[in-house]
Enzyme design. Structure first.
Site, PDB file in Angstrom:
ATOM      1  N   LYS A  82      -5.421  -9.214  -3.839  1.00  0.00           N
ATOM      2  CA  LYS A  82      -4.701  -8.903  -2.601  1.00  0.00           C
ATOM      3  C   LYS A  82      -5.505  -9.411  -1.416  1.00  0.00           C
ATOM      4  CE  LYS A  82      -2.228  -4.516  -2.179  1.00  0.00           C
ATOM      5  NZ  LYS A  82      -2.496  -3.088  -1.942  1.00  0.00           N
TER       6      LYS A  82
HETATM    7  C1  E4P Z   1       0.647  -1.314  -1.291  1.00  0.00           C
HETATM    8  O1  E4P Z   1       0.100  -2.271  -1.792  1.00  0.00           O
HETATM    9  C2  E4P Z   1      -0.069  -0.286  -0.508  1.00  0.00           C
HETATM   10  O2  E4P Z   1      -1.182   0.150  -1.256  1.00  0.00           O
HETATM   11  C3  E4P Z   1       0.759   0.924  -0.231  1.00  0.00           C
HETATM   12  O3  E4P Z   1       2.088   0.787  -0.653  1.00  0.00           O
HETATM   13  C4  E4P Z   1       0.539   1.551   1.100  1.00  0.00           C
HETATM   14  O4  E4P Z   1       1.353   2.704   1.210  1.00  0.00           O
HETATM   15  P1  E4P Z   1       1.150   3.746   2.398  1.00  0.00           P
HETATM   16  O5  E4P Z   1       1.658   3.128   3.652  1.00  0.00           O
HETATM   17  O6  E4P Z   1       1.988   4.930   1.995  1.00  0.00           O
HETATM   18  O7  E4P Z   1      -0.319   4.037   2.462  1.00  0.00           O
END
Ligand code: E4P
Length: 225
Positions: A82
């Site tokens: 990522k």
């Molecule tokens: C995705 O890759 C993220 O880790 C995640 O969906 C973030 O979610 P949040 O906004 O609820 O922290």
């Protein structure tokens, strides 16, 4: 739409995989910190349970992201690296993608950002829904728009609806055409729930038990005939 868990908790991941419904996991530094293990140990353990595990870099400069991204990818073949939606993140992501590493561009909030991610050959783009809702805007509209733009342009990068906060978000992401939805374990659990399923099961069980009760002799005879 494939269902991913947005967690670094092993028990949750094992349960989701055991149910047969989970195809991957997204992690981020916040989720890994919550799990209370170091990044490498936890990501390797998760990769031992399920394929398609996004692990996030924390470096900011292109060269540092490259070093970190290659290190994450070396941990396990299931790792998807990522990278952040920044010029450096994308420049490094392009090199990583060129090396055959699957790249997930995270923290996407617009169609233009999604087009940039596609341009570097990202495997996944992650539009965040809940964080947009949090500032009183329609996060799901970004998923709809990115899916429409990608279809229009015949772009193969997968759209991963992230930051899903409840079961309605999951349905909406699927209807919007997202390839993947990632969610906390509690949201996955909530997807099973429907009051009519519970009521129907209760009724079936009651009727089954009634049918098993011994019948008075005359009635039993009539049933035989
Ligand atoms: C995705 O890759 C993220 O880790 C995640 O969906 C973030 O979610 P949040 O906004 O609820 O922290």
């Amino acid at each position: 739409m494939k269902l991913f868990l947005d967690t670094a908790e092993l028990d949750e991941i094992k349960q989701g995989v055991d149910w047969g419904v989970v195809d991957g996991v997204t992690t981020n530094p916040t989720l890994i910190a919550k799990a209370g293990q170091d990044h490498e140990t936890q990501v390797k353990k998760i990769c031992g349970i399920v394929g398609n595990v996004s692990a996030e870099v924390v470096s900011e400069k292109k060269d540092d992201i490259l070093v970190e991204g290659r290190r994450l990818a070396s941990w396990h073949k299931n790792v998807i690296v990522k990278v952040p939606m920044t010029p450096d993140g994308l420049a490094a992501g392009k090199v990583l993608a060129g090396e055959g590493i699957r790249v997930n561009v995270t923290l996407c909030f617009s169609v233009n950002q999604a087009l940039l991610a596609a341009a570097i050959g990202a495997y996944i783009i992650s539009p965040f829904v809940g964080r947009v809702d949090d500032i009183n805007e329609d996060g799901m509209q970004i998923v709809r728009d990115v899916v429409a733009a990608y279809r229009q342009q015949d772009i193969k990068t997968k759209v991963l609806a992230a930051s899903l906060r409840g079961p309605l978000h999951v349905s909406q992401a699927a209807l919007a055409g997202a390839d993947i939805g990632t969610m906390p374990f509690s949201v996955l659990q909530a997807m099973f729930k429907h009051p009519l399923t519970d009521a129907g099961l209760k009724r079936f069980k009651e009727d089954y038990l009634k049918s098993q009760e011994p019948k008075p002799a005359r009635e039993a005879e009539a049933v035989k005939r």
